[in-house]
Design an enzyme around this catalytic site. Structure first.
Site, PDB file in Angstrom:
ATOM      1  CB  SER A  69      -0.964   0.001   1.192  1.00  0.00           C
ATOM      2  OG  SER A  69      -2.055  -0.836   0.922  1.00  0.00           O
ATOM      3  CE1 TYR A  96      -5.048   2.462   3.839  1.00  0.00           C
ATOM      4  CE2 TYR A  96      -5.478   0.151   3.400  1.00  0.00           C
ATOM      5  CZ  TYR A  96      -4.686   1.271   3.263  1.00  0.00           C
ATOM      6  OH  TYR A  96      -3.507   1.191   2.561  1.00  0.00           O
ATOM      7  CB  SER A  97     -11.953   1.039   1.007  1.00  0.00           C
ATOM      8  OG  SER A  97     -12.446   0.338  -0.118  1.00  0.00           O
ATOM      9  CG  ASN A  98      -6.803  -2.436  -0.651  1.00  0.00           C
ATOM     10  OD1 ASN A  98      -5.898  -1.659  -0.385  1.00  0.00           O
ATOM     11  ND2 ASN A  98      -6.924  -3.608  -0.057  1.00  0.00           N
ATOM     12  N   GLY A 108       2.597  -0.777   4.130  1.00  0.00           N
ATOM     13  CA  GLY A 108       2.006  -1.658   3.139  1.00  0.00           C
ATOM     14  C   GLY A 108       2.282  -3.114   3.437  1.00  0.00           C
TER      15      GLY A 108
END
Length: 375
Positions: free
Chosen positions: A88, A185-187, A327
């Site tokens: 990330s 938190y969202s990809n 990440g």
């Protein structure tokens, strides 16, 4: 890839070798000035992968410490110029690219995403006319995250992944909040931002980020791989899965996967030195305009930390704050932070373990590396 969380990995015991590698000075750095950081690194590595390394320093120079091993069944220290998957930390590169487009007047932070990508974020309770670019950058869109490792069935016949399909997978989950109402938190947010970059620039996101960020900064060991490019540039640190049973460690290599499953949310490859250079340049105003950087650094309070537009703010025990991102992807757990006065610390371990969470130890290591020797 979830922020400061550990999920899964696999093994054979790693040696406890520790070395100090000089990276920006003419002579080997003495161990004593970094004794506390070395102890924190050993503690982190004991709950992390076969090896771990920290590359840190300030405006006067940099140094690297390595514990354990970069390759199982050897005593090979991890080097600061060896490549690994950064997970990330890719999000900050993506965010910086979006902010460059803001600087150029091609994107507006407070314009809704539907204006750029009509119909992309809709259905199942989602309304793209209510979700802004800023919401996506700051994880306040309310969009649920897709789970990359649960999305492998969406692969194309050649093993690559289409970002639009992954976005639709995320949208199958109901919204977690109204746009702007909460932080989640969202990809999926960053997959949509990758699509935005492609629409506005006319380039694949990996090429846009490379041309705009990687190449101008001279990050010669950093790669945003194109779909289908699964290779790590040499030299590289192998990533592992693993389990721990008492004092025994059992590691196995990570199964190959196509990084396009992470796309603009986490596909990039870099090194400890390149990551330090990137975040240092970004926070020094060398990547986006002062106005854009000020927008990036407007944080949502998370209690002891804050999240801006693709960048994390962390309060330090020695006073002040540091900026960066962490990440995690199969095989790696990473973190980079920099301060306004030129201090930097970048850490990686070559496994990502759910059974022995190491996130707290990683945070302690980062704070120690940035604060050691300071009142």
């Amino acid at each position: 890839m979830k922020k400061l969380r550990a999920r899964f990995t696999a093994v054979v015991g790693a040696a406890a070798a520790v070395v100090v590698l000089a990276t920006a000075t003419a002579h080997a750095a003495p161990a004593d000035p970094h004794a506390a950081t070395l102890a924190a690194l050993r503690t982190f590595q004991s709950a992390a992968g076969p090896g771990a390394a920290v590359h840190a320093g300030d405006a006067a120079g940099s140094w690297t410490l390595s514990a354990g091993t970069g390759t199982i069944n050897t005593t090979k220290p991890i080097q600061a110029d060896e490549a690994f998957r950064v997970g990330s930390q890719t999000k900050t590169f993506t965010a910086a690219t979006v902010l460059q487009l803001v600087d150029e007047g091609k994107v507006s932070l407070d314009k809704d995403i539907d204006a750029y990508l009509p119909g992309t974020v809709n259905g199942n309770g989602y309304d793209g006319t209510r979700i802004t670019v800023r919401h996506l950058l700051q994880h306040t869109s309310g969009i649920a995250t897709y789970e990359p490792l649960n999305s492998l069935a969406l692969a194309e016949p050649d093993g690559t992944f289409q970002t639009a399909k992954l976005v639709r997978e995320g949208l199958k989950r109901a919204p977690v909040s109204a746009p702007g109402a909460g932080f989640t938190y969202s990809n999926t947010n960053y997959l949509v931002l990758g699509m935005l970059i492609e629409k506005v620039t006319g380039l694949p996101v990996h090429e846009a980020v490379t041309r705009r960020i990687v190449e101008p900064l001279g990050l010669t060991r950093t790669v945003f791989p194109a779909p289908g490019n699964r290779a790590l540039p040499t030299p590289a640190v192998p990533g592992y899965h693993g389990v721990r049973v008492g004092s025994f460690y059992f590691w196995s290599g990570v199964i190959s996967y196509d990084p396009s499953v992470f796309a603009a949310a986490g596909a990039m490859v870099s090194t400890l030195t390149d990551l330090s250079t990137f975040y240092g340049a970004l926070t020094a105003g060398k990547v986006v305009s002062p106005a854009a950087l000020a927008e990036m650094e407007k944080v949502r309070d998370l209690g002891g930390a804050g999240y801006g537009l693709g960048i994390l703010k962390v309060n330090l025990s020695c006073g002040g704050a540091a900026w960066g991102h962490n990440g995690a992807v199969p095989g790696y757990f990473t973190y980079t932070l920099v301060t306004e006065d030129g201090r930097h610390a970048s850490v990686m371990t070559n496994a990502y373990l759910a059974s022995n969470p190491s996130a707290d130890k990683l945070s302690a290591l980062m704070d120690t590396a940035l604060c050691e020797g300071r009142a």
